[in-house]
Design a protein around this motif. Structure first.
Motif, short mmCIF file in Angstrom:
data_model
loop_
_atom_site.label_atom_id
_atom_site.label_comp_id
_atom_site.label_asym_id
_atom_site.label_seq_id
_atom_site.Cartn_x
_atom_site.Cartn_y
_atom_site.Cartn_z
N ALA A 137 33.78 28.67 -60.21
CA ALA A 137 34.53 27.65 -59.48
C ALA A 137 35.23 26.68 -60.42
CB ALA A 137 33.58 26.89 -58.55
N LEU A 138 34.57 26.30 -61.50
CA LEU A 138 35.19 25.38 -62.45
C LEU A 138 36.38 26.01 -63.15
CD1 LEU A 138 31.97 23.82 -64.01
CD2 LEU A 138 33.74 22.59 -62.75
N PHE A 139 36.27 27.29 -63.46
CA PHE A 139 37.37 27.97 -64.13
C PHE A 139 38.62 27.96 -63.25
CE2 PHE A 139 39.80 31.71 -65.41
CZ PHE A 139 39.88 31.52 -66.77
N ASN A 140 38.43 27.96 -61.93
CA ASN A 140 39.56 27.99 -61.00
C ASN A 140 39.80 26.63 -60.34
OD1 ASN A 140 40.47 31.00 -60.56
ND2 ASN A 140 38.26 31.01 -60.79
N HIS A 141 39.20 25.57 -60.90
CA HIS A 141 39.32 24.25 -60.26
C HIS A 141 40.78 23.82 -60.14
CE1 HIS A 141 37.83 20.17 -59.26
NE2 HIS A 141 38.94 19.79 -59.87
N GLN A 142 41.53 23.90 -61.22
CA GLN A 142 42.91 23.44 -61.19
C GLN A 142 43.74 24.29 -60.25
OE1 GLN A 142 44.71 23.14 -65.04
NE2 GLN A 142 46.77 22.76 -64.24
N TRP A 143 43.52 25.59 -60.29
CA TRP A 143 44.29 26.48 -59.43
C TRP A 143 44.01 26.18 -57.95
CZ3 TRP A 143 43.10 30.37 -55.87
CH2 TRP A 143 44.16 31.21 -55.52
N CYS A 144 42.72 25.94 -57.63
CA CYS A 144 42.36 25.63 -56.23
C CYS A 144 43.00 24.32 -55.78
CB CYS A 144 40.85 25.55 -56.09
SG CYS A 144 40.00 27.13 -56.20
N VAL A 145 43.01 23.31 -56.65
CA VAL A 145 43.63 22.04 -56.30
C VAL A 145 45.12 22.22 -56.06
CG1 VAL A 145 44.21 19.74 -57.19
CG2 VAL A 145 41.89 20.62 -57.43
N GLN A 146 45.75 23.04 -56.90
CA GLN A 146 47.18 23.28 -56.74
C GLN A 146 47.50 24.04 -55.45
OE1 GLN A 146 48.09 25.28 -60.41
NE2 GLN A 146 48.62 23.38 -61.47
N ARG A 147 46.63 24.96 -55.06
CA ARG A 147 46.89 25.77 -53.87
C ARG A 147 46.45 25.09 -52.58
NH1 ARG A 147 50.24 29.76 -55.36
NH2 ARG A 147 49.46 31.16 -53.72
N LEU A 148 45.37 24.29 -52.63
CA LEU A 148 44.80 23.71 -51.43
C LEU A 148 45.07 22.22 -51.29
CD1 LEU A 148 41.28 25.43 -51.61
CD2 LEU A 148 43.20 26.10 -50.15
N GLY A 149 45.36 21.56 -52.41
CA GLY A 149 45.41 20.11 -52.39
C GLY A 149 44.05 19.54 -52.74
N SER A 150 44.02 18.35 -53.32
CA SER A 150 42.76 17.80 -53.82
C SER A 150 41.78 17.51 -52.70
CB SER A 150 43.05 16.52 -54.62
OG SER A 150 43.75 15.58 -53.81
N ARG A 151 42.25 16.93 -51.58
CA ARG A 151 41.33 16.58 -50.51
C ARG A 151 40.73 17.82 -49.86
NH1 ARG A 151 44.56 11.72 -47.30
NH2 ARG A 151 44.46 10.17 -48.98
N ARG A 152 41.59 18.77 -49.51
CA ARG A 152 41.08 19.97 -48.84
C ARG A 152 40.13 20.74 -49.74
NH1 ARG A 152 45.54 23.68 -46.22
NH2 ARG A 152 45.87 21.71 -45.11
N HIS A 153 40.43 20.79 -51.04
CA HIS A 153 39.55 21.49 -51.97
C HIS A 153 38.17 20.84 -51.98
CE1 HIS A 153 38.08 22.04 -56.28
NE2 HIS A 153 37.93 23.21 -55.71
N LEU A 154 38.12 19.50 -52.02
CA LEU A 154 36.83 18.83 -52.02
C LEU A 154 36.11 19.01 -50.69
CD1 LEU A 154 37.06 15.38 -53.84
CD2 LEU A 154 35.48 17.25 -54.27
N GLN A 155 36.84 18.99 -49.59
CA GLN A 155 36.22 19.17 -48.28
C GLN A 155 35.60 20.57 -48.15
OE1 GLN A 155 39.61 18.18 -45.91
NE2 GLN A 155 39.12 16.00 -45.81
N ILE A 156 36.31 21.57 -48.63
CA ILE A 156 35.77 22.94 -48.61
C ILE A 156 34.55 23.03 -49.51
CG2 ILE A 156 36.26 25.34 -49.25
CD1 ILE A 156 39.15 24.87 -48.37
N SER A 157 34.59 22.35 -50.65
CA SER A 157 33.45 22.36 -51.58
C SER A 157 32.23 21.72 -50.93
CB SER A 157 33.81 21.63 -52.87
OG SER A 157 34.87 22.27 -53.55
N VAL A 158 32.42 20.62 -50.21
CA VAL A 158 31.31 19.97 -49.52
C VAL A 158 30.72 20.90 -48.46
CG1 VAL A 158 30.70 18.06 -47.98
CG2 VAL A 158 32.13 17.63 -49.98
#
Length: 504
Positions: free
Chosen positions: A65-86
């Motif tokens: 997950a950390l290796f793809n952190h930046q890519w996930c933020v770019q594709r999902l947006g910072s808020r949605r990425h954190l919400q999915i992580s929670v």
């Protein structure tokens, strides 16, 4: 990850609260789990090796997950990425909390790793986006949240185990999730960005395979080193083979080399080494201290949880003291601060190794204050040293890499602690058991005393009492061996601080 523009309408106080709520969640869960490790193992029928496998699964999924952190933020947006992580973190808690077998427990921890990996990195990167006047306060809020989560872990864990059973360790995290979702919503919105994936899907599969094999090698190293070294060699060759295929099929581009070149700073690389050693020792302590307090010293579960929390509460105090000193006219140097932390750890290990079965709660509490000082002073000074030469544009990538090192070190610390305790327990139990015979005067005298103090018990029951005392003594001696070793490691770290100063 490049710095993002700061909104002029940003309100720092809600952001500080949001950063703290995101940062503490993973540390709270892992603190409760480490404290209740023996209860969890008994509940799902797992042994120490399976428990360390669960730690490996968490770390591996966190690394992915950390290796793809930046890519996930770019594709999902910072808020949605954190919400999915929670949401993933909560789903993993439900799976682990309802597990009936070691396999289900390992699967639950793996899902939690996919979600929990984002919290630490996201919260720290949000600190970097605060207005300059609030950045120091953000660092304090971030650090205090981590220590608070670590302190409340054993404290709440002891209460939960007393009130119910080990499953509450995971269910108790669920009421915290709405607050984490609120925190994710309060952080500045960074919408999805149109960007191509950094790696092709096939490259990512080979990278995952190499990471999995390498992490499995680390976890199996203590168990198989002398019994089946050929298996370890096979894992190493397989990991190298996967990495070789990755490099051959997907050679690095110039942009990739530039991406990593910014991190080839001596201070950063040595800082990662210090981080790794610190997290390894802290995670090993978190596993061994509950065994010593409950099994060896005989303290009840809630009292043991409160005692272990003292160390992290002390860490919060040391962190505030150090933050205050940094704002003074003559702030302390990094090398003296790191040296002070190492000496506190050495003193802590030496005093812990001198305890006996009659140790009081007050004495243990005072010694644990030293461990809190080591954690805060060493990590804070290491953080200053590690990131001081990193350009702002490379800070996100640097912190992401540091967090990967943290996850691997924590997993390795738990694996090494479980193996150490198994090996030393077996040795001490065997040596103590040599006197557990009718042919030895010590055994006969002990049985005679039990007949006087416990006249209502049969000889068979008295033998059970002696066997329990034998196991307790073996556990105590094993813990003392660990703290003695930790003291020597701390002295080695202290001796290396001047060398690190000359290199960076």
């Amino acid at each position: 990850m490049p710095a993002m523009p700061q909104s002029s309408s940003a309100r720092p106080l809600p952001q500080l609260l949001a950063i703290a709520l995101i940062a503490w969640l993973e540390f709270l869960q892992n603190g409760m789990l480490n404290f209740a490790s023996s209860h969890v193992m008994g509940g799902v029928g797992a042994g120490p090796e399976e428990f360390s496998l669960a730690a490996m699964a968490y770390a591996l999924c966190a690394v992915v997950a950390l290796f793809n952190h930046q890519w996930c933020v770019q594709r999902l947006g910072s808020r949605r990425h954190l919400q999915i992580s929670v949401a993933l973190f909560g789903l993993g808690a439900l799976i682990a909390g309802n597990a009936q077998t070691p396999t289900a427990f390992i699967a639950g921890r793996a899902v939690q790793g996919l979600g929990g990996a984002a919290f630490f990195t996201a919260a720290r990167l949000e600190v970097a986006q605060l207005p300059p006047a609030w950045r120091a306060a953000g660092l304090v809020a971030f650090g205090q949240a981590l220590l608070l989560g670590s302190a409340l872990g054993p404290l709440l864990g002891g209460m939960i185990l007393r009130a119910g059973n080990w499953r509450g360790i995971f269910w108790a995290i669920l009421p915290c999730l709405p607050a984490a979702l609120w925190a994710a919503q309060r952080l500045p919105l960074r919408p999805p960005a149109t960007s191509r994936p950094r790696y092709h899907s096939s490259a990512f599969i080979w990278l995952m395979a190499a990471a999995f094999l390498l992490q499995w090698l680390i976890q199996q190293l203590p168990y198989q080193l002398f019994g089946h070294p050929q298996r370890l060699l096979g894992l190493l060759l397989a990991a190298l083979g996967c990495y070789a295929v990755l490099r051959l099929r997907h050679p690095g581009r110039a942009s990739d080399r530039e991406h990593w070149q910014a991190l080839k700073q001596p201070a950063y690389l040595l800082g990662l080494l210090c981080y790794s050693g610190c997290y390894l020792l802290v995670s090993a302590n978190s596993y061994i201290l509950p065994a010593m307090a409950i099994q060896a010293l005989g303290f009840d579960v809630p009292a043991s949880g409160a005692l272990l929390a003292i160390s992290f509460f002390a860490g919060m105090g040391f962190a505030m003291l150090y933050a205050g000193l940094l704002r003074s006219r003559r702030p302390p140097g990094l090398a003296p601060t790191m040296l002070c932390g190492c000496l506190l750890l050495a003193l802590y290990g030496w005093l812990m190794s001198g305890l006996n079965g009659e140790a009081t709660k007050l004495r243990l509490m005072l010694i644990l204050l030293l461990h809190g000082g080591f954690m805060s002073l060493f990590i804070m000074a290491t953080a200053q040293r590690t990131f001081r030469d990193i350009a702002p544009a490379a800070f996100g990538h640097a912190y992401q890499t540091k967090n990967i090192v943290r996850q691997v070190s924590i997993s390795a610390g738990i694996a090494l602690a479980t193996v150490f305790m198994q090996a030393r327990n077996a040795l001490h139990y065997s040596r103590l058991g040599e006197n557990f015979s009718w042919n030895t005067p010590q055994f006969v005298d002990a049985l005679h005393q039990l007949r006087q103090f416990m006249p209502d018990l049969s000889d068979t029951q008295r033998l059970g009492v002696l066997a329990g005392e034998l196991a307790r003594q073996a556990t105590l001696l094993s813990c003392l061996d660990f703290f003695r070793l930790e003291s020597w490691i701390a002295l080695g770290l202290a001796a290396s601080v001047p060398l690190l100063r000359k290199r960076v």
